[in-house]
Design a protein around this motif. Structure first.
Motif, PDB file in Angstrom:
ATOM      1  N   VAL A 548       0.750  -1.333   0.301  1.00 28.85           N
ATOM      2  CA  VAL A 548      -0.617   0.034  -0.307  1.00 28.85           C
ATOM      3  C   VAL A 548       0.737   1.210   0.185  1.00 28.85           C
ATOM      4  O   VAL A 548       2.187   1.076   0.356  1.00 28.85           O
ATOM      5  CB  VAL A 548      -1.197   0.599   1.170  1.00 28.85           C
ATOM      6  CG1 VAL A 548      -0.139  -0.019   2.559  1.00 28.85           C
ATOM      7  CG2 VAL A 548      -2.102   1.213   1.161  1.00 28.85           C
ATOM      8  N   SER A 549       0.591   1.815  -1.015  1.00 26.16           N
ATOM      9  CA  SER A 549       1.215   3.120  -0.306  1.00 26.16           C
ATOM     10  C   SER A 549      -0.457   4.493   0.003  1.00 26.16           C
ATOM     11  O   SER A 549      -0.805   5.052  -0.866  1.00 26.16           O
ATOM     12  CB  SER A 549       2.028   4.055  -2.477  1.00 26.16           C
ATOM     13  OG  SER A 549       2.567   5.134  -1.895  1.00 26.16           O
ATOM     14  N   VAL A 550       0.682   5.038   0.930  1.00 28.97           N
ATOM     15  CA  VAL A 550      -0.353   6.358   1.593  1.00 28.97           C
ATOM     16  C   VAL A 550       0.643   7.714   0.486  1.00 28.97           C
ATOM     17  O   VAL A 550       1.368   7.769   1.147  1.00 28.97           O
ATOM     18  CB  VAL A 550       0.357   6.498   2.715  1.00 28.97           C
ATOM     19  CG1 VAL A 550      -0.685   7.140   3.118  1.00 28.97           C
ATOM     20  CG2 VAL A 550      -0.620   4.932   3.452  1.00 28.97           C
ATOM     21  N   ILE A 551      -0.750   8.623   0.003  1.00 27.86           N
ATOM     22  CA  ILE A 551       0.322   9.597  -0.346  1.00 27.86           C
ATOM     23  C   ILE A 551      -0.734  11.115   0.587  1.00 27.86           C
ATOM     24  O   ILE A 551      -1.855  10.925   0.600  1.00 27.86           O
ATOM     25  CB  ILE A 551      -0.290   9.470  -2.146  1.00 27.86           C
ATOM     26  CG1 ILE A 551       0.603   8.132  -2.741  1.00 27.86           C
ATOM     27  CG2 ILE A 551      -0.263  11.070  -2.788  1.00 27.86           C
ATOM     28  CD1 ILE A 551      -0.259   8.067  -3.920  1.00 27.86           C
ATOM     29  N   VAL A 552       0.300  11.903   0.836  1.00 31.49           N
ATOM     30  CA  VAL A 552      -0.597  12.920   1.461  1.00 31.49           C
ATOM     31  C   VAL A 552      -0.924  14.761   0.633  1.00 31.49           C
ATOM     32  O   VAL A 552      -0.379  14.360  -0.635  1.00 31.49           O
ATOM     33  CB  VAL A 552       1.111  13.515   2.324  1.00 31.49           C
ATOM     34  CG1 VAL A 552      -0.093  14.482   3.392  1.00 31.49           C
ATOM     35  CG2 VAL A 552       1.424  12.216   3.432  1.00 31.49           C
ATOM     36  N   ARG A 553      -1.766  14.036   0.362  1.00 28.99           N
ATOM     37  CA  ARG A 553      -2.858  15.588  -0.292  1.00 28.99           C
ATOM     38  C   ARG A 553      -2.649  16.671   0.441  1.00 28.99           C
ATOM     39  O   ARG A 553      -2.402  18.186  -0.198  1.00 28.99           O
ATOM     40  CB  ARG A 553      -4.386  14.886  -0.524  1.00 28.99           C
ATOM     41  CG  ARG A 553      -4.225  13.791  -1.577  1.00 28.99           C
ATOM     42  CD  ARG A 553      -3.427  13.576  -1.998  1.00 28.99           C
ATOM     43  NE  ARG A 553      -3.547  12.616  -3.408  1.00 28.99           N
ATOM     44  CZ  ARG A 553      -2.726  12.089  -4.689  1.00 28.99           C
ATOM     45  NH1 ARG A 553      -1.820  12.491  -5.381  1.00 28.99           N
ATOM     46  NH2 ARG A 553      -3.290  10.865  -5.191  1.00 28.99           N
ATOM     47  N   ASN A 554      -2.986  16.638   1.536  1.00 27.63           N
ATOM     48  CA  ASN A 554      -2.883  17.310   2.611  1.00 27.63           C
ATOM     49  C   ASN A 554      -2.475  17.423   3.817  1.00 27.63           C
ATOM     50  O   ASN A 554      -2.334  16.867   4.528  1.00 27.63           O
ATOM     51  CB  ASN A 554      -4.794  18.623   2.142  1.00 27.63           C
ATOM     52  CG  ASN A 554      -4.269  20.734   2.742  1.00 27.63           C
ATOM     53  OD1 ASN A 554      -4.846  20.848   4.062  1.00 27.63           O
ATOM     54  ND2 ASN A 554      -3.861  21.392   1.597  1.00 27.63           N
ATOM     55  N   ILE A 555      -1.789  18.805   4.288  1.00 25.05           N
ATOM     56  CA  ILE A 555      -1.174  18.848   5.875  1.00 25.05           C
ATOM     57  C   ILE A 555      -1.771  20.051   6.940  1.00 25.05           C
ATOM     58  O   ILE A 555      -1.169  20.850   6.219  1.00 25.05           O
ATOM     59  CB  ILE A 555       0.404  17.900   5.995  1.00 25.05           C
ATOM     60  CG1 ILE A 555       0.712  17.818   7.453  1.00 25.05           C
ATOM     61  CG2 ILE A 555       0.991  19.017   5.302  1.00 25.05           C
ATOM     62  CD1 ILE A 555       2.502  17.347   6.835  1.00 25.05           C
ATOM     63  N   ARG A 556      -1.343  19.937   7.757  1.00 29.87           N
ATOM     64  CA  ARG A 556      -1.920  21.153   8.941  1.00 29.87           C
ATOM     65  C   ARG A 556      -1.762  20.178   9.584  1.00 29.87           C
ATOM     66  O   ARG A 556      -1.343  19.130  10.428  1.00 29.87           O
ATOM     67  CB  ARG A 556      -3.176  21.578   8.719  1.00 29.87           C
ATOM     68  CG  ARG A 556      -4.145  20.588   9.589  1.00 29.87           C
ATOM     69  CD  ARG A 556      -5.641  20.650   8.946  1.00 29.87           C
ATOM     70  NE  ARG A 556      -6.701  20.243   9.997  1.00 29.87           N
ATOM     71  CZ  ARG A 556      -8.280  19.826   9.730  1.00 29.87           C
ATOM     72  NH1 ARG A 556      -8.842  21.620   9.416  1.00 29.87           N
ATOM     73  NH2 ARG A 556      -9.194  19.634  11.133  1.00 29.87           N
ATOM     74  N   LYS A 557      -1.327  21.625  10.984  1.00 28.20           N
ATOM     75  CA  LYS A 557      -0.969  21.347  12.510  1.00 28.20           C
ATOM     76  C   LYS A 557      -2.082  21.022  13.012  1.00 28.20           C
ATOM     77  O   LYS A 557      -3.810  21.549  13.054  1.00 28.20           O
ATOM     78  CB  LYS A 557      -0.511  22.752  12.789  1.00 28.20           C
ATOM     79  CG  LYS A 557      -0.160  22.744  14.319  1.00 28.20           C
ATOM     80  CD  LYS A 557       0.403  23.992  14.363  1.00 28.20           C
ATOM     81  CE  LYS A 557       1.177  24.120  16.080  1.00 28.20           C
ATOM     82  NZ  LYS A 557       2.727  23.111  15.446  1.00 28.20           N
ATOM     83  N   SER A 558      -2.646  19.707  13.693  1.00 29.32           N
ATOM     84  CA  SER A 558      -3.622  19.322  14.949  1.00 29.32           C
ATOM     85  C   SER A 558      -4.358  20.673  15.800  1.00 29.32           C
ATOM     86  O   SER A 558      -3.509  20.885  16.145  1.00 29.32           O
ATOM     87  CB  SER A 558      -2.838  17.897  15.580  1.00 29.32           C
ATOM     88  OG  SER A 558      -2.185  17.077  14.627  1.00 29.32           O
ATOM     89  N   GLY A 559      -5.156  20.004  15.985  1.00 28.84           N
ATOM     90  CA  GLY A 559      -5.573  21.010  16.938  1.00 28.84           C
ATOM     91  C   GLY A 559      -6.068  22.600  16.018  1.00 28.84           C
ATOM     92  O   GLY A 559      -6.555  23.372  17.356  1.00 28.84           O
ATOM     93  N   ILE A 560      -5.569  22.887  15.346  1.00 31.27           N
ATOM     94  CA  ILE A 560      -6.912  23.607  14.530  1.00 31.27           C
ATOM     95  C   ILE A 560      -7.806  24.157  14.394  1.00 31.27           C
ATOM     96  O   ILE A 560      -9.202  23.390  14.077  1.00 31.27           O
ATOM     97  CB  ILE A 560      -6.324  23.687  12.933  1.00 31.27           C
ATOM     98  CG1 ILE A 560      -6.434  25.771  12.119  1.00 31.27           C
ATOM     99  CG2 ILE A 560      -6.877  23.243  12.027  1.00 31.27           C
ATOM    100  CD1 ILE A 560      -5.758  25.737  11.313  1.00 31.27           C
TER     101      ILE A 560
END
Length: 675
Positions: A548-560
């Motif tokens: 399986v390949s996990v590809i990041v489409r968006n990332i943000r700081k948790s708890g925003i």
């Protein structure tokens, strides 16, 4: 801050599980289908059904009259002209209908207008030329539904017109021999009305042949699929069947022109995704950079040597298109940043001599960068041409309508529009459309998450179950999962630093994810940060081993806090338009000590990316105060922000913080003064 609102639907997991069990379908696939609004078991079964099933072409109004008139023309050996359009949808529709009529022995030719010289759609001059050439029947594909004057002129000249289109009718009824447009049958809820122009042409061909679509699709699916993918119509119902069958036919290389194009582009296996990003752009390149005739000839050629020649031309034109597009995009970004247009609610950017064939693509890329409506204008003397793209929830058409007194003409839809404006009125137009937008809630760009998922569920089996959703496209995007509160434990460069692999941990579960086109130094997070990820899954095959390949489409700081973030970002926009309230101004005004915190951070981390700085500083300050502080420091030339990289600028002596324009403006708004 390149902010997007994450939209996560509420799903009845128990109901989804029951449907999966009753219909013998994969539970994860059904859960995602439910998250996308499909809750009826029959609807879900039909979505995953692969066998072709189409509505009868004769149920569409106008088909019967069109077939009757075209058959008369075939019997009488009349001269027929297929009048197309210069985009991929119009080109494939032109190729489809021309090929079919030739097989029927027709005396048929085609005409595709030149984007710059002729403009969009059938014209009076084209009708007059057709009449002069002895044409007695013109059949439009992918255009003509609003050609009232053109049809009247054809009637005067004794030329019959059959209209086939899929755009929305906006004016009075056409006095044509036949008008076929699914939108005219919108009240017939059993008919599929979201066909591309080539889909409508296909329905006409099926009716002419007197055979069901379920049989004819195996002969023409490749052309119909390419036009359907390119026109970004929803990939559901009949469109989903068309693309699914079309991809099978394309990969069998049955069409000589498509085969040559794939060879030139070095594409071994075609999916909906790489068709959208590699095949369709090459077909579109003809109409953008030269004349779409070349693309039609490629798709109708019966000699492979000629096919390779045309394919080579399209490949070169596509390279030219990419170069022009990138040059204009970079110029547009410089102009936007230098003039502060990125602070406007609607970005309007203009440049002299920009190629009109690519400004629409550039507008789309600017929307991706700035997450707000963008209009790109090519000025070329007196009248300038513009193309715009918008975000969900903000109607670009309505905005242009409200600014109409500054324009020569305009047209389009909610998310895409075109315009003509006098060069001297560009600034007036920019002011007018932003004045309109001040009173309209311009929504933040959205990222739709299909469902939350835990790292343990990111498995090969899960990735394989998603294959049931293919082909992906408009209205049926690749499923996106939200993985929340993961700690970054490592960053590994890939492909000589072009990409990276994130090492992550959540609840004692270690996993990894890939970020493409993000070098490690551009990652806006550091080891130890807690982040939320929006990811897609794919099946990776290496040495005959699947993983399986996990590809990041968006990332943000948790708890925003999304509500608070949006409130502050909106307040900053309103400051620049002088419309912020005193409360909004107070919310984002940084104190001297807070500005010092920001300055010390940049001094201690010189060369840090803007995105990384924002994420680090969010531990101490709000995004509104961070943004204002960075802007003030840049205005005072205490820091430099070039291409999103922050550095300290050496200065002699003291600098008065209160002299920064942004701080003076906010102070005035706080006091309720008119700026």
């Amino acid at each position: 801050m390149n902010y997007k609102r994450w939209v996560i639907p509420s799903v009845d997991k128990q109901m989804a599980a029951e449907i999966a069990d009753d219909c013998d379908l994969d539970p994860l696939a059904v859960l995602i289908a439910c998250s996308r609004g499909m809750t009826d078991p029959y609807e879900i079964e039909q979505f995953f059904e692969k066998e072709p099933e189409f509505s009868d072409p004769y149920e569409y109004s106008g088909i019967g009259e069109a077939v009757e008139r075209i058959n008369i023309a075939l019997e009488e050996h009349e001269k027929i002209l297929v009048f197309g359009d210069y985009d991929c949808d119009g080109v494939t529709a032109t190729a489809l209908l021309t090929t079919y009529l030739k097989r029927r022995g027709a005396d048929v030719s085609f005409f595709v207008p030149d984007r710059e010289k002729d403009g969009y759609g059938i014209s009076v001059s084209a009708i007059e030329q057709a009449a002069e050439d002895g044409v007695t029947l013109v059949i439009t594909v992918d255009n003509g539904i609003n050609a009232v004057n053109e049809v009247e002129r054809a009637n005067e000249l004794g030329v019959d017109i059959v209209i086939t289109d899929h755009h929305l009718p906006q004016g009075e009824a056409l006095n044509a021999v036949a008008v076929v447009d699914p939108h005219l049958d919108a009240e017939c809820d059993w008919l599929f009305t979201e066909l591309a122009g080539v889909g409508v042409a296909f329905k006409l061909v099926c009716a002419l042949e007197g055979r069901p679509c379920e049989e004819m699709i195996y002969e023409y699916a490749d052309l119909v699929a390419l036009g359907t993918i390119a026109d970004i119509v929803p990939l559901k119902s009949e469109n989903r069947i068309i693309v699914n069958e079309g991809l099978r036919l394309i990969n069998r290389r049955s069409n000589m022109g498509i085969r040559a194009l794939l060879e030139v582009a070095s594409i071994k296996y075609v999916t909906a995704s790489n068709a959208a990003f590699t095949v369709c752009p090459r077909i579109n390149a003809a109409g953008r950079m030269a004349n779409a005739d070349i693309a039609v000839r490629l798709l109708t050629v019966d000699n492979y040597e000629d096919a390779l020649y045309y394919a080579g031309v399209l490949d070169r034109l596509n390279t030219e298109r990419q170069t022009a597009e990138q040059d204009i995009f970079e110029s547009a970004v410089r102009i936007i940043e230098q003039n502060g247009y990125h602070r406007n609610r609607v970005i309007v950017v203009d440049g002299y001599g920009w190629h009109v064939g690519v400004i629409g693509i550039v507008a789309s890329k600017l929307v991706e960068r700035y997450n707000k409506p963008c209009i790109v204008i090519s000025s070329n003397g007196d009248n300038s041409v513009g193309s715009g793209r918008s975000v969900d929830g903000f109607s670009l058409f309505n905005a242009l309508k409200a600014s109409a007194d500054t324009l020569v003409k305009f047209g389009g839809h909610e998310l895409a529009a075109g315009l003509t404006v006098k060069e001297d009125d560009i600034d007036n137009f920019r002011t007018a459309i932003n004045t309109y937008a001040e009173n309209i809630a311009v929504p933040f760009a959205k990222l739709k998450i299909d469902c939350r998922i835990k790292p343990r569920a990111l498995t090969l089996d899960a990735a394989k179950s998603l294959k049931a959703f293919e082909p992906y496209g408009a209205g049926n995007p690749t499923p996106v999962f939200g993985v929340f509160e993961s700690v970054v434990t490592g960053v590994q460069p890939l492909a000589n630093g072009k990409h990276l692999r994130l090492k992550l941990r959540r609840e004692n579960c270690d996993y990894s994810a890939v970020m493409f086109n993000v070098p490690p130094e551009k990652l806006p997070f550091k080891i130890g940060d807690t982040v939320d990820l929006a990811v897609t899954l794919d099946v990776n095959v290496y040495n005959n081993t699947e993983s399986v390949s996990v590809i990041v489409r968006n990332i943000r700081k948790s708890g925003i806090n999304e509500a608070e973030t949006e409130k502050q970002l909106s307040a900053i926009e309103r400051v620049y338009s002088n419309s912020a309230s005193s409360t909004e101004a107070e919310l984002i005004f940084p104190l001297r000590d807070e500005i010092a915190v920001v300055f010390r951070y940049v001094r201690e981390n010189s060369g840090v990316s803007l995105a990384r700085a924002e994420n680090d500083l969010l531990e101490k300050l709000s995004i509104g105060k961070i943004t204002v502080a960075l802007t003030a420091l840049a205005e005072l030339k205490l820091i430099d922000n070039t291409d999103g990289v922050l550095t300290v600028v050496p200065v002699d002596g003291k600098v008065d913080l209160d002299s920064a324009d942004i701080l003076r403006k906010i102070k005035a708004l706080k006091a309720g003064d008119i700026v």
